[in-house]
Every structure is written in C-alpha cells, then in structure tokens.
Design a protein around this motif. Sequence first.
Motif, PDB file in Angstrom:
ATOM      1  N   ARG A 125     -35.632  25.141 -57.226  1.00  0.00           N
ATOM      2  CA  ARG A 125     -36.603  24.053 -57.142  1.00  0.00           C
ATOM      3  C   ARG A 125     -36.888  23.568 -55.721  1.00  0.00           C
ATOM      4  O   ARG A 125     -37.840  22.817 -55.507  1.00  0.00           O
ATOM      5  N   GLY A 126     -36.065  23.931 -54.772  1.00  0.00           N
ATOM      6  CA  GLY A 126     -36.222  23.396 -53.421  1.00  0.00           C
ATOM      7  C   GLY A 126     -37.593  23.687 -52.833  1.00  0.00           C
ATOM      8  O   GLY A 126     -38.130  24.789 -52.998  1.00  0.00           O
ATOM      9  N   THR A 127     -38.142  22.705 -52.151  1.00  0.00           N
ATOM     10  CA  THR A 127     -39.442  22.865 -51.492  1.00  0.00           C
ATOM     11  C   THR A 127     -39.228  23.207 -50.012  1.00  0.00           C
ATOM     12  O   THR A 127     -38.110  23.129 -49.495  1.00  0.00           O
ATOM     13  N   ASP A 128     -40.309  23.562 -49.344  1.00  0.00           N
ATOM     14  CA  ASP A 128     -40.213  23.848 -47.912  1.00  0.00           C
ATOM     15  C   ASP A 128     -39.702  22.629 -47.146  1.00  0.00           C
ATOM     16  O   ASP A 128     -38.914  22.756 -46.203  1.00  0.00           O
ATOM     17  N   ALA A 129     -40.139  21.440 -47.574  1.00  0.00           N
ATOM     18  CA  ALA A 129     -39.687  20.207 -46.915  1.00  0.00           C
ATOM     19  C   ALA A 129     -38.189  20.005 -47.134  1.00  0.00           C
ATOM     20  O   ALA A 129     -37.473  19.582 -46.214  1.00  0.00           O
ATOM     21  N   ASP A 130     -37.723  20.308 -48.338  1.00  0.00           N
ATOM     22  CA  ASP A 130     -36.284  20.208 -48.611  1.00  0.00           C
ATOM     23  C   ASP A 130     -35.503  21.129 -47.693  1.00  0.00           C
ATOM     24  O   ASP A 130     -34.451  20.766 -47.158  1.00  0.00           O
ATOM     25  N   PHE A 131     -36.016  22.333 -47.507  1.00  0.00           N
ATOM     26  CA  PHE A 131     -35.308  23.320 -46.701  1.00  0.00           C
ATOM     27  C   PHE A 131     -35.314  22.949 -45.219  1.00  0.00           C
ATOM     28  O   PHE A 131     -34.390  23.300 -44.483  1.00  0.00           O
ATOM     29  N   VAL A 132     -36.355  22.241 -44.779  1.00  0.00           N
ATOM     30  CA  VAL A 132     -36.380  21.753 -43.397  1.00  0.00           C
ATOM     31  C   VAL A 132     -35.250  20.753 -43.183  1.00  0.00           C
ATOM     32  O   VAL A 132     -34.502  20.819 -42.191  1.00  0.00           O
ATOM     33  N   LEU A 133     -35.099  19.813 -44.123  1.00  0.00           N
ATOM     34  CA  LEU A 133     -34.030  18.817 -44.021  1.00  0.00           C
ATOM     35  C   LEU A 133     -32.665  19.472 -44.126  1.00  0.00           C
ATOM     36  O   LEU A 133     -31.719  19.113 -43.413  1.00  0.00           O
ATOM     37  N   MET A 134     -32.550  20.441 -45.030  1.00  0.00           N
ATOM     38  CA  MET A 134     -31.289  21.163 -45.196  1.00  0.00           C
ATOM     39  C   MET A 134     -30.920  21.896 -43.909  1.00  0.00           C
ATOM     40  O   MET A 134     -29.758  21.910 -43.489  1.00  0.00           O
ATOM     41  N   ALA A 135     -31.916  22.503 -43.277  1.00  0.00           N
ATOM     42  CA  ALA A 135     -31.686  23.226 -42.028  1.00  0.00           C
ATOM     43  C   ALA A 135     -31.190  22.280 -40.937  1.00  0.00           C
ATOM     44  O   ALA A 135     -30.300  22.637 -40.145  1.00  0.00           O
ATOM     45  N   ARG A 136     -31.742  21.082 -40.899  1.00  0.00           N
ATOM     46  CA  ARG A 136     -31.302  20.097 -39.903  1.00  0.00           C
ATOM     47  C   ARG A 136     -29.833  19.736 -40.106  1.00  0.00           C
ATOM     48  O   ARG A 136     -29.048  19.685 -39.159  1.00  0.00           O
ATOM     49  N   ARG A 137     -29.462  19.466 -41.369  1.00  0.00           N
ATOM     50  CA  ARG A 137     -28.072  19.096 -41.656  1.00  0.00           C
ATOM     51  C   ARG A 137     -27.125  20.258 -41.357  1.00  0.00           C
ATOM     52  O   ARG A 137     -26.028  20.051 -40.827  1.00  0.00           O
ATOM     53  N   TYR A 138     -27.560  21.488 -41.666  1.00  0.00           N
ATOM     54  CA  TYR A 138     -26.715  22.652 -41.413  1.00  0.00           C
ATOM     55  C   TYR A 138     -26.538  22.870 -39.909  1.00  0.00           C
ATOM     56  O   TYR A 138     -25.415  23.142 -39.440  1.00  0.00           O
ATOM     57  N   GLU A 139     -27.611  22.741 -39.150  1.00  0.00           N
ATOM     58  CA  GLU A 139     -27.526  22.941 -37.713  1.00  0.00           C
ATOM     59  C   GLU A 139     -26.684  21.861 -37.046  1.00  0.00           C
ATOM     60  O   GLU A 139     -25.933  22.138 -36.099  1.00  0.00           O
ATOM     61  N   GLU A 140     -26.794  20.625 -37.528  1.00  0.00           N
ATOM     62  CA  GLU A 140     -25.959  19.540 -36.989  1.00  0.00           C
ATOM     63  C   GLU A 140     -24.479  19.848 -37.214  1.00  0.00           C
ATOM     64  O   GLU A 140     -23.645  19.648 -36.318  1.00  0.00           O
ATOM     65  N   LEU A 141     -24.160  20.352 -38.411  1.00  0.00           N
ATOM     66  CA  LEU A 141     -22.781  20.699 -38.719  1.00  0.00           C
ATOM     67  C   LEU A 141     -22.323  21.889 -37.881  1.00  0.00           C
ATOM     68  O   LEU A 141     -21.230  21.884 -37.297  1.00  0.00           O
ATOM     69  N   ARG A 142     -23.160  22.919 -37.786  1.00  0.00           N
ATOM     70  CA  ARG A 142     -22.801  24.131 -37.060  1.00  0.00           C
ATOM     71  C   ARG A 142     -22.605  23.841 -35.569  1.00  0.00           C
ATOM     72  O   ARG A 142     -21.650  24.322 -34.950  1.00  0.00           O
ATOM     73  N   GLN A 143     -23.499  23.043 -35.000  1.00  0.00           N
ATOM     74  CA  GLN A 143     -23.375  22.719 -33.574  1.00  0.00           C
ATOM     75  C   GLN A 143     -22.134  21.878 -33.302  1.00  0.00           C
ATOM     76  O   GLN A 143     -21.474  22.047 -32.272  1.00  0.00           O
ATOM     77  N   ALA A 144     -21.818  20.982 -34.242  1.00  0.00           N
ATOM     78  CA  ALA A 144     -20.613  20.162 -34.081  1.00  0.00           C
ATOM     79  C   ALA A 144     -19.369  21.033 -34.135  1.00  0.00           C
ATOM     80  O   ALA A 144     -18.412  20.831 -33.385  1.00  0.00           O
ATOM     81  N   GLU A 145     -19.383  22.027 -35.028  1.00  0.00           N
ATOM     82  CA  GLU A 145     -18.222  22.904 -35.172  1.00  0.00           C
ATOM     83  C   GLU A 145     -18.021  23.797 -33.956  1.00  0.00           C
ATOM     84  O   GLU A 145     -16.896  24.160 -33.626  1.00  0.00           O
ATOM     85  N   SER A 146     -19.117  24.156 -33.284  1.00  0.00           N
ATOM     86  CA  SER A 146     -19.018  25.071 -32.141  1.00  0.00           C
ATOM     87  C   SER A 146     -18.926  24.341 -30.809  1.00  0.00           C
ATOM     88  O   SER A 146     -18.815  24.982 -29.760  1.00  0.00           O
ATOM     89  N   ALA A 147     -18.970  23.014 -30.852  1.00  0.00           N
ATOM     90  CA  ALA A 147     -18.916  22.238 -29.607  1.00  0.00           C
ATOM     91  C   ALA A 147     -17.548  22.406 -28.941  1.00  0.00           C
ATOM     92  O   ALA A 147     -16.525  22.556 -29.600  1.00  0.00           O
ATOM     93  N   ARG A 148     -17.556  22.374 -27.626  1.00  0.00           N
ATOM     94  CA  ARG A 148     -16.303  22.537 -26.887  1.00  0.00           C
ATOM     95  C   ARG A 148     -15.404  21.317 -27.042  1.00  0.00           C
ATOM     96  O   ARG A 148     -14.186  21.432 -27.074  1.00  0.00           O
ATOM     97  N   THR A 149     -16.010  20.142 -27.138  1.00  0.00           N
ATOM     98  CA  THR A 149     -15.215  18.923 -27.272  1.00  0.00           C
ATOM     99  C   THR A 149     -14.717  18.778 -28.702  1.00  0.00           C
ATOM    100  O   THR A 149     -15.376  19.195 -29.653  1.00  0.00           O
ATOM    101  N   GLN A 150     -13.541  18.198 -28.847  1.00  0.00           N
ATOM    102  CA  GLN A 150     -12.955  17.992 -30.161  1.00  0.00           C
ATOM    103  C   GLN A 150     -13.708  16.894 -30.897  1.00  0.00           C
ATOM    104  O   GLN A 150     -13.796  15.765 -30.436  1.00  0.00           O
ATOM    105  N   LEU A 151     -14.270  17.224 -32.054  1.00  0.00           N
ATOM    106  CA  LEU A 151     -15.033  16.250 -32.829  1.00  0.00           C
ATOM    107  C   LEU A 151     -14.072  15.378 -33.627  1.00  0.00           C
ATOM    108  O   LEU A 151     -13.100  15.876 -34.196  1.00  0.00           O
TER     109      LEU A 151
END
Length: 263
Positions: A125-151
């Motif tokens: 059922r996901g729409t393109d708009a849903d996937f845009v928001l999902m992509a943002r949340r995934y990228e925020e998580l992925r970037q936080a996980e790969s950051a050099r500083t301890q989160l």
Amino acid sequence: MKVVIPDAGSDKPVAGAVADRVAARIEQLIADGVFAVGQSLPAERELSASLGFSRPAVREGLRLLRGRGLLRTEHGRGTFVANLHESAATTPLLQLFASQPRTLYDLLEVRALLEGESARLAAIRGTDADFVLMARRYEELRQAESARTQLDVDTHARLDHAFHLSICEASHNPVLLHTLRSLTDLLLSSVFAAVVNLYHRTPYKELIDTQHARLYQAVLSRKPDLAQRAALDHLHGIRDALREIEQDEQRLIRSMMRLESRS
C-alpha cells in the motif's frame, strides 16, 4: 434544504452540520496519521483551502475537536494534535509491564507480529510519498550508525524506532499505527535493549545493519512476503541475540561463584 456556508472571514454562525463535517474530516486525517501527535496543524487559511470549507467552518470544527480533547491550542504558537496516548501510557498495567525485565522478550514477540504485518502492508500500500519519508528515516539511522562519533543511546534508539514507525505509517492501517504509537514507551525499551547490549558487539551490529537494509529494500521493492520475512528475521534475531548474551552472562556468574567457593 441546502446548507449555506458563510464566506471566509464572515462572523455569521456556522451551521452545526458543516462544522461537524470539518471536524470529521480532520479527525480522519489524525486517525490516518497525516496529522501526528504533537504536530502543528496548518493555519486556518491553509486548512480552509485544502479542505474546501470556509474559514469560519474550519474555526468551528477546530473548536469542536478541542472540546473532544483531540486538539490543543497554545497561545501565540498554534493548534496541535493532542497526545492521544498519554492516558494509556500511564495505566497501571503498562507500568507493570515496564517494570518487569522478562517483558522484553514478550515485547519483541508483539513487535514481530505487528511490524511483520506492517512491513507486508507497506510493501503493498505504500505511496511514493510514504517511501520518501521512509528513505529519510532510514538515511538518518544509517548515517548515525556510520558516524565516527559515538552516538548516545537515547538518540540512536529513537532513530531506530522512527525508521520502524515510518514503515508502519506506510501500511495505511490506522488501527495498527495507533496501536504501535500507544505502546511507544514500551517498544522503545526493546530498542534501547538492542542498542545497549548489541551495538558495541561488532558481529551483532553488522547483522542488525544488514537486516535494516534488507527490510528497507524489501518494502521499497514492493515485495510483501519478503518484507514480512525481513521484519520477522530482524526482530527474532534481536530476541535470540539478547537471550544468548543473557545465557552467557549467567554462565559466567555461575563459573565465578564456583571459583570463589573453591578458592
């Protein structure tokens, strides 16, 4: 008899039926998760244009929703969606659950049931708009996980939870979405447990990162069965890893006790 809607800006009373329709439309948007808890609603002029009602009708509809406890207004700031889950989160039953360490595994079972179905429906059922928001949340998580500083744990856990919630939002099942949101504090405890116990162990962290990627790609590729399987594998994997760590620690404690008793 035809109901006449006053012109925008008019001070004439708004017919009750029209205000009820406005309220019902905004209620539906809240139920569907378009307006989330704590979110600021657009200004009356914008709501009037997007909903197709006059500003007095919108104003009266908002008043009705404030009276029902669905909205709150802060002077000088605007109108916000009220915390619909506040009373549920403080019930004695949920407080009891939160105080019991063994509840963690029960929570992971519930998450697997709800989030597995969420992922399946999101892929359908996901729409393109849903996937845009999902992509943002995934990228925020992925970037936080790969950051050099301890989160810090709290930030990491909330980013993780936000990613999973974005998938549930894409399921377009309001009952499922609000059920998960009503359990936010409890569900976050399972995310905290994973972050605290697993993320400093490289093999577990790499596995979780891979599982997140598989889940994200399966939903994005609109493969419902694969998405459901990815969600289940992820949550069952966390459960099994936590149990393994717990068993290892118990074995260590027993070994130390034997050593001390024989010294």
